[in-house]
Each structure stands twice: as structure tokens, then as C-alpha cells.
Write an enzyme that holds these catalytic residues in place. Structure first.
Site, PDB file in Angstrom:
ATOM      1  N   LYS A 121      37.495  33.598  40.802  1.00  0.00           N
ATOM      2  CA  LYS A 121      37.016  34.230  39.580  1.00  0.00           C
ATOM      3  C   LYS A 121      35.745  33.535  39.072  1.00  0.00           C
ATOM      4  O   LYS A 121      35.526  32.349  39.369  1.00  0.00           O
ATOM      5  CB  LYS A 121      38.080  34.145  38.478  1.00  0.00           C
ATOM      6  CG  LYS A 121      39.337  34.943  38.712  1.00  0.00           C
ATOM      7  CD  LYS A 121      40.312  34.750  37.559  1.00  0.00           C
ATOM      8  CE  LYS A 121      41.579  35.552  37.765  1.00  0.00           C
ATOM      9  NZ  LYS A 121      41.350  36.999  37.635  1.00  0.00           N
ATOM     10  N   ARG A 157      50.213  41.985  41.970  1.00  0.00           N
ATOM     11  CA  ARG A 157      50.971  43.088  42.576  1.00  0.00           C
ATOM     12  C   ARG A 157      51.744  42.616  43.816  1.00  0.00           C
ATOM     13  O   ARG A 157      52.773  43.189  44.160  1.00  0.00           O
ATOM     14  CB  ARG A 157      50.019  44.236  42.925  1.00  0.00           C
ATOM     15  CG  ARG A 157      48.974  43.904  43.968  1.00  0.00           C
ATOM     16  CD  ARG A 157      47.761  44.808  43.881  1.00  0.00           C
ATOM     17  NE  ARG A 157      46.999  44.549  42.666  1.00  0.00           N
ATOM     18  CZ  ARG A 157      45.889  45.216  42.326  1.00  0.00           C
ATOM     19  NH1 ARG A 157      45.424  46.167  43.110  1.00  0.00           N
ATOM     20  NH2 ARG A 157      45.261  44.933  41.200  1.00  0.00           N
TER      21      ARG A 157
END
Length: 501
Positions: free
Chosen positions: A282, A356
Site C-alpha cells: 500500500k 476475501r
């Protein structure tokens, strides 16, 4: 903790709180009293000079100068049209004044005939619960680690001033306050966990707090370590956690409130205790907020606390796949292919789409533990912020009836939920050339494809996905939600399960 009392006379308090509307202020001009002392003239003067016009959520503080027993009079503007949501917001505004004045005790007068009628119309229990939630959640303070010990503010006593007919039904007020306090403490638990620093809250430490909660509630808990995860073929959770020195865990807590029923709610919460993005690192800006990437885990733990504390006649299994997503020589790489607990294979195209993956194994775990309907809660995608900002939680479902139940529960709790479409065309975006699925469908429809990836592992059972990436952690406080962790979805999950058992 605040002590609550109920009576038809004002107890010795630091302040008296009155809820008023424009009609009462207009009637004050005709001589109808509000307080019944010289303070009425001061209130009338404030109204005529537009210092207090009874606008939504307006709260006036008046020093009583010995005219009544309390040191302060708090006037709060209330309109029946605002409903319970309006009461929750109003009492959050009241909380700011209560905290600013550092009040130790407060008397809340509800014995006004017009107010009594209004509360009865919209439901006394729901209204009083909204008051307490708004007040206490807005008073929440985040723990600050500084050299000097933090001194927490606490409203020590709240006295409800009721008339004789209200006192005859005082059990209704007590029940509402009791439920509200369970809600408040459950949300605070979720906030406290989410606000913890990443070096303090590792997967193992989150497991410790889950065990502590299960012990407090006398619930059965399973903790699957990295060796057991391997035996259970949980390649997704292991894959996400393999880059960190802190190994992953799968936490499973069982609540059996109705042993005679085969129905069981499965609540699955994403528990990434810190998310760097892994190899798909990130940007540095605001990465410190990734301590909140276990907000889904905190939400389901908070909901469980409320459900078990209120002894709801339901069965619930709470599942928390927890890991750190770190870059290292051992970390998952784009292009890797992993096998989930369900047997489906997944191509990794973005290691920052890790939530996920752990939820895939979490969903399968919940189903193997008997879940018949599923709700997963996760800070899943930045895309939900692009679509909805911080104003609403995004939702995806495979079952419209369950979705409508979730939306109804969110309306009652005051936590907004917005449903996204789940067209089959979106599922094509997560097909892989080398595996059953890939873990990212790209930028377009990111919230939808992320949710549908999780839904692939629902095995056709009724399922709702709640993406709280925009609502779990705030840069500024608003209403009853304080800066930092909000504990969002704790109250919605409780409402959902309590109303659809």
C-alpha cells in the site's frame, strides 16, 4: 458504568435535562410554564432573540443560579417527526455538553404529557434505547498511550423523572435501558479492539481477547493454530498469513440459545490485524489506519456479546479468520495459486486483496459448523469509499429476503446499508485462466466483485456481505460515532438476529 434510577421527583443532580419543541416555546409566550421559575423568562428571551430556536439537535446550557436545585438546566430541541434516529442524534449532541461540563449526574425529565404521547407513538422501548445509545456512545473515549495516565470521563448517575403512569410501567423503561447498556458495552468492545495498535493486537492477541469474551459469556470456543489450519487445508488463510512472523488463527465461537432448532446464524468477520498490502504494498499515506482492518472481526465479537448477554433464543456461530498481511521472503506473490478449504483454487493477482481470501476459508468453516444462513462483515475494499464515502456500508447478497431483513435492522439501528447489484456479468471479472477464481477483478465494480468472490464460498446458502471499509474507522467524530473506530454493524447484527430468530 452509569447508575440509572427512576422516580417522580428530581434526585440531587448536577443538571436537569428537558426536551422541548417549538410549540412549547410558543406556548411559553402565553404563560404555559416549562420550568416554573424565573428561568422561564430567560428561556423565553433566548427564544425571542433566536439564541435557542429549537432547531434539530440544538442544546442550550443555562446556569440556574440557585433557582432550581441543579446547577445547570439543559434544554434540548426535539421533534416527534425525527423519530428514534432523531433522539439518538439529539442525545449524542447532549453528550457533548454533558462531557464539556464534566457532569457527574443528570436528571432527565420525561414526565411532560406531550413528550409522553410522542414516545408512546413511536415506542417507548425503542425511544429510550435510542436515547441511551446516543448519549453513552458519544461519551466513549479512545485509550491514549501517553506518559501520564489517561483520565476517562464517566457520567456516574442518570435519573429518569417520570410521572405516575410512567412509573406504573417502569419495567418497560428498565428493560429499554438494560438492552441499551448491553448494546453500548458491546459497541465499546468492538471500538476498543479496533483502536488497538498493530504491534499490540496480533492474531494471537485477538485470539486471547476472543477467549476472554467466550469465558466471560460461558461459550464454547475453538482456536485453530497454523498446524491445524494446514490439517484442515485452509490454504487461503495460511497463504495470507505466511508473510508474517505472527502466524494466523481461525477463531470459532458457538452460542446455542435454542438447542431445539436446526437453524444457525453464521457471522464471519475479517480479522486482518494489520494490512500492509503484502507484496502489492500500500502507499505509506494513512497506512497507520490499517489497524482497523479487523473491524469486521470486532463487529461480530461485539454482536456476539450483545446476543449472549441478552440471552436470545437463537443459535450463532461466530467465525474469525485472523492474520497479518506482511511483505517478506515468504509472502504470497502475484501469480501464486492457492487452494482454499473448500477445494476451489485461487490465482493471486493482487496480494492487497487478502480479506476475501481469509473470508473464503471463514465461510467454509462456518458452514462446516452448521451455519444455515451467513453474514460476513469486512473492511474489504477501498472501492466502497469511492462509491459511498463514509456514509453507508455497502452490501451484496444472493438472497433478497435476507437482504431486506438486514436493511430493516440497519434502519432500526441507524446504521445505513446500501445494496449493490450482483449481476452474473460481474462474476466473469473474477474468473481465472489458471485457477477457479482470481482474487481481484480490477478497478471496475471492485466492491461488487470483492463481495461476489466471498459469496462464491456460501455454497448456495442465504448470505449477505457487508463492506464496512468506509464506516468502520473515521477521521472525525460525527453524531454518536467518535473519531477512530466506530463499532459499526454491532447493533445492526444484533437487531437482525433478535428480530428474525
Amino acid at each position: 458504568m452509569t447508575t440509572y434510577t427512576y422516580g417522580n421527583k428530581e434526585q440531587p443532580s448536577d443538571a436537569l435535562l428537558l426536551l422541548v419543541n417549538k410549540q412549547q416555546l410558543q406556548q411559553l409566550k402565553q404563560g404555559a410554564p416549562i420550568v416554573g421559575t424565573a428561568l422561564d423568562q430567560h428561556i423565553l428571551s433566548m427564544f425571542e432573540n433566536e439564541q435557542f430556536s429549537a432547531k434539530a439537535n440544538q442544546v442550550a446550557v443555562i446556569a440556574t443560579l440557585g433557582l432550581i436545585n441543579e446547577r445547570y438546566l439543559l434544554l434540548a430541541a426535539y421533534s416527534e417527526e425525527d423519530g428514534a434516529d432523531g433522539l439518538r442524534e439529539l442525545f449524542a449532541a447532549i453528550a457533548k455538553q454533558v462531557k464539556s461540563l464534566r457532569l457527574a449526574s443528570l436528571s432527565l425529565s420525561l414526565n411532560n404529557a406531550e413528550l409522553e404521547t410522542s414516545l408512546s407513538t413511536q415506542g417507548v422501548h425503542h425511544s429510550v434505547q435510542a436515547m441511551i445509545e446516543g448519549l453513552q456512545l458519544a461519551l466513549y473515549e479512545r485509550t491514549v498511550m501517553k506518559k501520564e495516565d489517561q483520565k476517562f470521563y464517566n457520567l456516574q448517575a442518570l435519573n429518569f423523572v417520570l410521572n405516575d403512569s410512567q412509573l406504573a410501567n417502569v419495567a418497560m423503561y428498565e428493560a429499554a435501558v438494560n438492552e441499551a447498556e448491553h448494546m453500548v458495552q458491546s459497541v465499546k468492545l468492538a471500538r476498543d479492539l479496533t483502536n488497538m495498535s498493530g504491534n499490540d493486537l496480533t492474531p494471537e492477541r485477538l485470539t486471547f481477547y476472543a477467549e476472554q469474551l467466550a469465558d466471560e459469556l460461558e461459550l464454547d470456543i475453538e482456536v485453530l493454530d497454523e498446524w491445524t489450519l494446514a490439517e484442515e487445508n485452509m490454504g487461503a488463510l495460511l497463504g495470507v498469513g505466511q508473510g508474517s512472523v505472527n502466524p494466523p488463527r481461525m477463531i470459532v465461537i458457538h452460542y446455542e440459545g435454542d438447542p431445539s432448532s436446526d437453524e444457525k446464524w453464521g457471522l464471519v468477520g475479517k480479522g486482518i490485524t494489520f494490512d500492509t498490502g503484502g507484496i502489492s504494498l500500500k502507499p505509506a499515506a494513512n497506512m497507520e489506519e490499517m489497524i482497523s482492518d479487523m473491524g469486521g472481526a470486532a463487529a461480530v465479537l461485539g454482536a456476539l456479546r450483545a446476543i449472549a448477554s441478552m440471552k436470545l433464543a437463537v443459535n450463532v456461530v461466530v467465525v474469525i479468520p485472523t492474520a497479518e498481511n506482511m511483505p517478506s521472503d515468504r509472502a504470497l506473490k502475484p501469480g501464486d495459486v492457492i487452494t482454499t478449504m473448500s477445494g476451489y483454487t485461487v490465482e493471486i493477482v493482487n496480494t492487497d486483496a487478502e480479506g476475501r481470501l481469509v473470508l473464503a476459508d471463514g465461510m467454509t468453516t462456518a458452514i462446516k459448523r452448521g451455519a444455515t444462513k451467513l453474514v460476513d462483515v469486512a473492511t474489504l475494499t477501498g472501492a466502497v469509499l469511492v462509491a459511498l464515502g463514509t456514509e453507508a456500508t455497502g452490501a451484496i447478497t444472493n438472497d433478497e429476503q435476507l437482504m431486506q431483513q438486514v436493511i430493516a435492522a440497519s434502519t432500526r439501528s441507524g446504521e445505513r446499508v446500501w445494496q449493490f447489484p450482483a449481476y452474473d456479468e460481474y462474476k466473469k471479472l473474477i474468473r481465472s485462466d489458471v485457477a477457479d477464481l482470481k482474487n481481484s477483478g480490477g478497478r471496475h465494480g471492485g466492491t461488487i466483485t470483492g463481495g461476489l468472490f466471498v459469496g462464491h464460498f456460501a455454497q448456495g446458502k442465504p448470505w449477505v456481505h457487508l463492506d464496512i471499509a468506509g464506516t468502520a474507522f473515521l477521521s472525525n467524530s460525527r453524531k454518536w460515532e467518535t473519531k477512530g473506530a466506530t463499532g459499526v454493524m454491532v447493533r445492526t447484527l444484533y437487531q437482525l438476529i433478535s428480530e428474525n430468530d
